[in-house]
Design a protein around this motif. Structure first.
Motif, PDB file in Angstrom:
ATOM      1  N   SER A 170      41.583 157.957 -29.454  1.00  0.00           N
ATOM      2  CA  SER A 170      42.156 156.612 -29.470  1.00  0.00           C
ATOM      3  C   SER A 170      41.875 155.831 -28.190  1.00  0.00           C
ATOM      4  CB  SER A 170      43.669 156.696 -29.701  1.00  0.00           C
ATOM      5  OG  SER A 170      43.947 157.338 -30.934  1.00  0.00           O
ATOM      6  N   LYS A 190      37.974 159.774 -36.422  1.00  0.00           N
ATOM      7  CA  LYS A 190      39.205 159.037 -36.704  1.00  0.00           C
ATOM      8  C   LYS A 190      38.827 157.640 -37.187  1.00  0.00           C
ATOM      9  CE  LYS A 190      43.790 158.413 -34.653  1.00  0.00           C
ATOM     10  NZ  LYS A 190      44.587 158.594 -33.410  1.00  0.00           N
ATOM     11  N   ASP A 192      40.537 154.871 -37.609  1.00  0.00           N
ATOM     12  CA  ASP A 192      41.026 153.752 -36.791  1.00  0.00           C
ATOM     13  C   ASP A 192      40.127 153.528 -35.580  1.00  0.00           C
ATOM     14  OD1 ASP A 192      43.105 153.314 -38.506  1.00  0.00           O
ATOM     15  OD2 ASP A 192      44.577 154.431 -37.324  1.00  0.00           O
ATOM     16  N   THR A 193      39.651 154.612 -34.981  1.00  0.00           N
ATOM     17  CA  THR A 193      38.769 154.503 -33.819  1.00  0.00           C
ATOM     18  C   THR A 193      37.429 153.883 -34.213  1.00  0.00           C
ATOM     19  OG1 THR A 193      39.794 156.393 -32.713  1.00  0.00           O
ATOM     20  CG2 THR A 193      37.556 155.810 -32.036  1.00  0.00           C
ATOM     21  N   GLU A 196      37.851 150.169 -34.634  1.00  0.00           N
ATOM     22  CA  GLU A 196      38.005 149.465 -33.357  1.00  0.00           C
ATOM     23  C   GLU A 196      36.685 149.388 -32.599  1.00  0.00           C
ATOM     24  OE1 GLU A 196      39.899 147.324 -30.331  1.00  0.00           O
ATOM     25  OE2 GLU A 196      40.393 147.711 -32.441  1.00  0.00           O
TER      26      GLU A 196
END
Length: 461
Positions: A170, A190, A192-193, A196
């Motif tokens: 993260s 991941k 979400d990573t 981003e």
């Protein structure tokens, strides 16, 4: 030529004294200065075969008792060395040249992230918790970020051994800049990573986690990857997909040899037995393929280059090898947290400076002559001279950098890599065409697959 004065600027006494006071390590005039302590925990420790407390105390000038030195390993001492480490990592050496390679040119930096762990004394289990059982009760893990293009360390973090790589993931997007490329293994996977990183206009390249839900980017319909790959006639296939329905990537599937596929299946079955589980047939079928994903367009990373770029990830394993076998980062025997942190930070400071020295010489050599400097050889040669360098520092800063400059420039020819045509280095391999043909069409046209020339079966584990 290497200019050691700039390389050793972190040891400038006035600057070091400022850090020592700012962190509270030095509050009044003492026999042990911040400068002497920094030297001891970097070049001094590396120059000792057995860096025991008594040996460290004996390396100081003037000598100090082991009891007095033991009392100096405080949280403030660790903060002082961490401050020096952060300074080294933030430095941007003047005139530094990045590696000139066509495959790396589209990216500002090529960052490689990985971790390595080692056991520490059981008394530290409250800080550096281990997995217990057959493993150690206490274990620490080093997270490392390395910029292959510049040859510099880009970030470090010391965590408990039980801290998963996935949790560290993260923090990675905040360290990226537009046009950076980051490589890591499945432990850092991941969604979400990835989202981003994509939002920050940077790029990632890693292996697909088999359990990830995939949607066809053309129509948004989920599909079974194993079933689709069963229809592929060639050895390489590319398709645009959505991971988890929201992260757009290019999926490149590369067939491996039967030997590699068999080894993967055996490992998967063994891990399932150890957990008292059964391995699904879908995952076993996917063992026949290396599955790579990236958000970089084909103009930046052609499909035939993707595997070569991903294998650069192994360069960080070579760094961990030097950190342990040559610099002894894992040799901490004290159950005191502050001393462990001091030894690790001191080792990382020296490692960062050796890497910078290597990068300055290696990048210039490669760009001008096509030759490379062996990090393994250079690291060992510098480590062998660390105790002499410590003695020169005790004389003066000038004596130290003159000695180091003379020694390194004298050793360059002895540290050159031998060019082996049958075993090209990772950097040299990037310039070689792979001969890989990638299928880029809908699988509902099997006739096209039959016309596609088959390549040599890949053998990447």
């Amino acid at each position: 030529m290497i200019e050691a004065e700039a390389l050793l600027s972190v040891f400038e006494p006035g600057q070091v004294a400022h850090w020592a006071k700012a962190t509270g390590f030095i509050r009044r005039e003492r026999a042990l200065s911040g400068f002497a302590f920094l030297l001891l925990m970097t070049v001094g420790r590396a120059g000792l075969k057995q860096p025991s407390l008594a040996a460290l105390a004996g390396a100081l000038r003037p000598d100090m008792s082991r009891e007095a030195l033991h009392q100096r390993f405080t949280p403030a001492a660790a903060a002082f060395l961490q401050c020096a480490l952060n300074h080294v990592l933030r430095q941007t050496p003047a005139g530094r040249a990045a590696l000139a390679a066509e495959a790396l040119a589209p990216f500002r930096r090529v960052l490689i992230v990985d971790s390595s762990s080692w056991e520490v004394p059981p008394g530290l289990r409250h800080v550096f918790r281990g997995h217990g059982g057959d493993s150690s009760a206490a274990c620490c893990k080093l997270q490392l970020c390395y910029d292959f293009k510049s040859g510099e360390l880009a970030g470090t973090e010391l965590t408990p051994g039980t801290h998963p790589d996935n949790a560290y993931t993260s923090v990675l997007p905040s360290r990226l800049r537009p046009e950076d490329l980051i490589l890591f293994d499945q432990g850092y996977f991941k969604l979400d990573t990835f989202a981003e990183i994509h939002r920050r206009e940077a790029f990632f390249l890693t292996r697909l986690l088999a359990s990830t839900q995939l949607l066809d980017a053309r129509d948004g319909v989920p599909f079974d990857l194993a079933e689709r790959l069963d229809q592929v006639a060639g050895d390489a296939w590319e398709m645009p997909v959505l991971m988890g329905g929201r992260v757009p990537v290019r999926l490149i599937c590369l067939r491996v040899s039967e030997q590699v596929a068999g080894q993967r299946r055996q490992k998967l079955l063994r891990e399932a037995r150890n957990k008292g589980q059964q391995s699904g047939q879908r995952r076993l079928r996917l063992c026949s393929w290396t599955l790579l994903i990236t958000n970089a367009p084909a103009a930046l990373i052609p499909a035939e280059l993707m595997l070569l770029l991903y294998t650069l990830r192994w360069q960080i394993e070579l760094l961990f090898k030097q950190f342990k076998s040559t610099l002894g980062i894992h040799h901490a025997t004290s159950g005191q947290e502050s001393r462990l942190r001091c030894e690790v930070y001191g080792c990382l400071i020296l490692a960062a400076l050796i890497l910078r020295c290597h990068a300055v010489i290696n990048n210039r050599l490669w760009n001008q002559t096509g030759r490379e400097l062996s990090l393994n050889k250079l690291c060992k040669r510098i480590q062998e001279r660390c105790f002499v360098l410590l003695e020169r520092f005790y004389l003066s800063f000038r004596h130290a950098w003159q000695y180091l400059e003379e020694e390194i420039n004298r050793l360059i020819n002895d540290c050159l890599k031998t060019v082996q045509k049958n075993r090209p280095s990772s950097l040299r391999s990037l310039g070689r065409p792979s001969g890989l043909r990638v299928l880029m069409y809908p699988l509902d046209e099997p006739a096209a697959a039959e016309k596609m020339p088959r390549t040599e079966v890949l053998a990447y584990a």
